[in-house]
Design an enzyme around this catalytic site. Structure first.
Site, mmCIF file in Angstrom:
data_model
loop_
_atom_site.group_PDB
_atom_site.id
_atom_site.type_symbol
_atom_site.label_atom_id
_atom_site.label_comp_id
_atom_site.label_asym_id
_atom_site.label_seq_id
_atom_site.Cartn_x
_atom_site.Cartn_y
_atom_site.Cartn_z
ATOM 1 N N CYS A 46 0.638 -0.788 0.069
ATOM 2 C CA CYS A 46 0.029 -0.103 -0.202
ATOM 3 C C CYS A 46 1.327 1.637 -0.024
ATOM 4 C CB CYS A 46 -1.385 -0.029 1.195
ATOM 5 S SG CYS A 46 -2.095 -1.854 1.182
ATOM 6 N N HIS A 79 -4.025 7.137 1.953
ATOM 7 C CA HIS A 79 -4.319 5.804 1.535
ATOM 8 C C HIS A 79 -5.242 5.696 1.804
ATOM 9 C CE1 HIS A 79 -4.450 1.591 0.629
ATOM 10 N NE2 HIS A 79 -3.725 1.284 2.016
ATOM 11 N N ASN A 84 -9.817 0.023 -0.978
ATOM 12 C CA ASN A 84 -8.298 0.161 -0.627
ATOM 13 C C ASN A 84 -7.737 -0.707 -2.159
ATOM 14 O OD1 ASN A 84 -6.496 -0.880 -0.324
ATOM 15 N ND2 ASN A 84 -6.550 -0.998 2.059
HETATM 16 O O1 UT7 Z 1 -3.589 -1.141 3.012
HETATM 17 C C1 UT7 Z 1 -3.519 -2.264 4.203
HETATM 18 C C2 UT7 Z 1 -3.183 -2.509 5.487
HETATM 19 N N1 UT7 Z 1 -4.662 -2.883 5.830
HETATM 20 C C3 UT7 Z 1 -5.223 -1.999 6.644
HETATM 21 O O2 UT7 Z 1 -5.059 -1.013 7.181
HETATM 22 C C4 UT7 Z 1 -6.539 -2.495 7.657
HETATM 23 C C5 UT7 Z 1 -6.704 -2.764 8.804
HETATM 24 N N2 UT7 Z 1 -7.723 -2.923 9.479
HETATM 25 C C6 UT7 Z 1 -8.889 -2.418 9.160
HETATM 26 O O3 UT7 Z 1 -9.458 -1.648 9.020
HETATM 27 C C7 UT7 Z 1 -9.423 -3.635 10.114
HETATM 28 O O4 UT7 Z 1 -9.165 -4.522 11.107
HETATM 29 C C8 UT7 Z 1 -10.707 -4.482 9.541
HETATM 30 C C9 UT7 Z 1 -11.393 -3.119 8.721
HETATM 31 C C10 UT7 Z 1 -9.721 -5.665 8.707
HETATM 32 C C11 UT7 Z 1 -11.935 -5.177 11.211
HETATM 33 O O5 UT7 Z 1 -11.892 -4.539 11.612
HETATM 34 P P1 UT7 Z 1 -12.014 -4.585 13.007
HETATM 35 O O6 UT7 Z 1 -12.702 -3.375 13.419
HETATM 36 O O7 UT7 Z 1 -10.751 -4.383 13.345
HETATM 37 O O8 UT7 Z 1 -12.701 -5.302 13.373
HETATM 38 P P2 UT7 Z 1 -11.626 -7.007 13.655
HETATM 39 O O9 UT7 Z 1 -11.150 -7.818 13.055
HETATM 40 O O10 UT7 Z 1 -11.041 -7.000 15.219
HETATM 41 O O11 UT7 Z 1 -13.161 -8.432 13.993
HETATM 42 C C12 UT7 Z 1 -14.233 -7.701 14.641
HETATM 43 C C13 UT7 Z 1 -15.475 -8.374 14.490
HETATM 44 C C14 UT7 Z 1 -14.845 -10.276 14.794
HETATM 45 O O12 UT7 Z 1 -16.069 -11.131 15.250
HETATM 46 P P3 UT7 Z 1 -16.131 -11.717 16.762
HETATM 47 O O13 UT7 Z 1 -14.521 -12.198 16.828
HETATM 48 O O14 UT7 Z 1 -15.536 -10.424 17.994
HETATM 49 O O15 UT7 Z 1 -17.400 -12.090 17.050
HETATM 50 C C15 UT7 Z 1 -15.022 -10.381 13.243
HETATM 51 O O16 UT7 Z 1 -14.612 -11.674 13.459
HETATM 52 O O17 UT7 Z 1 -15.542 -8.241 13.834
HETATM 53 C C16 UT7 Z 1 -16.134 -9.644 12.282
HETATM 54 N N3 UT7 Z 1 -15.848 -9.001 11.427
HETATM 55 C C17 UT7 Z 1 -17.649 -9.401 10.422
HETATM 56 N N4 UT7 Z 1 -18.696 -8.534 10.936
HETATM 57 C C18 UT7 Z 1 -19.170 -8.982 9.592
HETATM 58 C C19 UT7 Z 1 -15.049 -8.838 10.583
HETATM 59 N N5 UT7 Z 1 -14.805 -9.095 9.104
HETATM 60 C C20 UT7 Z 1 -16.482 -8.560 9.406
HETATM 61 C C21 UT7 Z 1 -17.651 -8.937 8.239
HETATM 62 N N6 UT7 Z 1 -18.730 -8.471 8.380
HETATM 63 N N7 UT7 Z 1 -17.433 -8.437 6.819
#
Ligand code: UT7
Length: 331
Positions: free
Chosen positions: A116, A256, A286
């Site tokens: 990225c 980004h 992204n």
């Molecule tokens: O560009 C390259 C670099 N990448 C980034 O900068 C990405 C950085 N990370 C992020 O943007 C975020 O971490 C994400 C958008 C990928 C995820 O958001 P989050 O608020 O960090 O969610 P999380 O991974 O902590 O997951 C929270 C919950 C989980 O469920 P449980 O374990 O709490 O029951 C996930 O399984 O949300 C769940 N979850 C979803 N639920 C509905 C994860 N993806 C989804 C989804 N829909 N698409």
């Protein structure tokens, strides 16, 4: 004699026609429009469909638009650098394919991989070639076909990424415009949290690598999020401080587009109001190395000569950085 600087003198961009909405993703994985919008800011992303369509297809269109707009003869191009992690093939470089397709027959060209942050790495490298006095016209492309390495049964990754490519033309100037300053960083321990396991020389493609889904993006989202929020904001603040850039004189933050919450945190750290933050994550998601040049493409008509742009990125590697560009022309 005044120092030679590298000015951005034109912008091109291309996104494919197909729009993959959050609603459509609701039918593919267990997710909701509301979850995606509130956690990322993304509403839809573009997908390049069709057989034998590599990332170069989008880059070629972006470069053709750039050449048409700037009225530059492709034979005058000295160098093309293409930042991408989804090259058409392992080799030759997609930059070679693009150069040939647009008729840049007098150029040399190569790919650069910094995920990225790839566009910022390539922009500063291209600027150095111009500043050396040796080259006069350099095209820097950032683009990715992320749909080619996504698992559309994995809701944690497939909702984030999209396809697209953008590019800029760099030319020498002795005015106080162009690429003024930058800080670039990397930390290979980030490999654990964000990678594509197979398809390289460590784990070549095999029946096992395919059935184990090792050719897809692997991301530990919340770990990457914490690194991204801290490091992207910090490096942007460092570049701002050492160039006396403040909320009063920064025209645009060009961040980004990984997650709207990361963008908001970076803007708040540097003290920039939302109406001075370039944003298109809601439409494209992204696009990895494509996000920053696609922002320039979308916002080009609002830019004026002398505007101070603070670009910042964070991504796989880990890689991150910030670049201070003074805009060189009235659009
Ligand atoms: O560009 C390259 C670099 N990448 C980034 O900068 C990405 C950085 N990370 C992020 O943007 C975020 O971490 C994400 C958008 C990928 C995820 O958001 P989050 O608020 O960090 O969610 P999380 O991974 O902590 O997951 C929270 C919950 C989980 O469920 P449980 O374990 O709490 O029951 C996930 O399984 O949300 C769940 N979850 C979803 N639920 C509905 C994860 N993806 C989804 C989804 N829909 N698409």
């Amino acid at each position: 004699m005044n120092k030679i600087r590298a000015a951005i003198t034109g912008v091109g961009g291309y996104v494919p026609d197909y729009i993959l909405t959050n609603k459509e993703l609701e039918n593919m994985v267990e997710t909701t429009d509301d979850w995606i919008t509130s956690r990322t800011g993304i509403k839809e992303r573009r997908i390049l469909k069709g057989e034998n369509q590599g990332v170069s297809v989008m880059a070629v269109e972006a470069v053709k638009r750039l050449l048409a707009k700037t009225k530059v003869d492709p034979k005058e191009i000295d160098l093309i650098i293409f930042a991408t992690v989804t090259a058409d093939m392992t080799f030759p470089a997609s930059a070679n394919i693009v150069a040939s397709a647009v008729g840049a027959t007098n150029s040399f060209s190569y790919d650069m991989g910094a995920a990225c942050s790839g566009f910022l790495y390539a922009l500063t490298t291209g600027a150095s070639f111009i500043e050396s006095g040796r080259y006069k016209k350099v095209i820097v492309i950032g683009g990715d076909k992320m749909s080619s390495i996504l698992d559309y049964t994995d809701r944690t990754t497939c909702i984030i990424f999209g396809d697209g490519a953008g590019c800029v033309l760099l030319e020498p100037t002795t005015e106080e415009v162009g690429v003024i300053d930058y800080i670039l960083k990397s930390d290979g321990s980030g490999e654990a949290y964000l990678h594509q396991k197979a398809g390289g020389s460590r784990i070549p493609a095999s029946i096992d690598s395919v059935s184990n889904k090792q050719h897809y993006v692997y991301q530990e989202g919340s770990a990457v999020y914490k690194f991204a929020v801290t490091n992207m904001a910090e490096v942007a603040a460092q570049v701002a401080e050492r160039n006396n850039l403040t909320k009063e004189n920064i025209s645009w933050l060009v961040p980004h587009q990984a997650n709207k919450r990361i963008i908001d945190a970076t803007a708040s750290r540097v003290g920039i109001a939302e109406d001075h933050v370039m944003m298109n994550i809601e439409r494209y998601g992204n696009t990895t190395a494509g996000t920053i040049p696609l922002l320039l493409w979308d916002y080009e008509t609002k830019l004026k000569k002398g505007d101070n742009l603070l670009m910042a990125a964070f991504g796989g590697g880990f890689t991150w950085g910030a670049v201070y560009v003074k805009w060189a022309y009235d659009s």
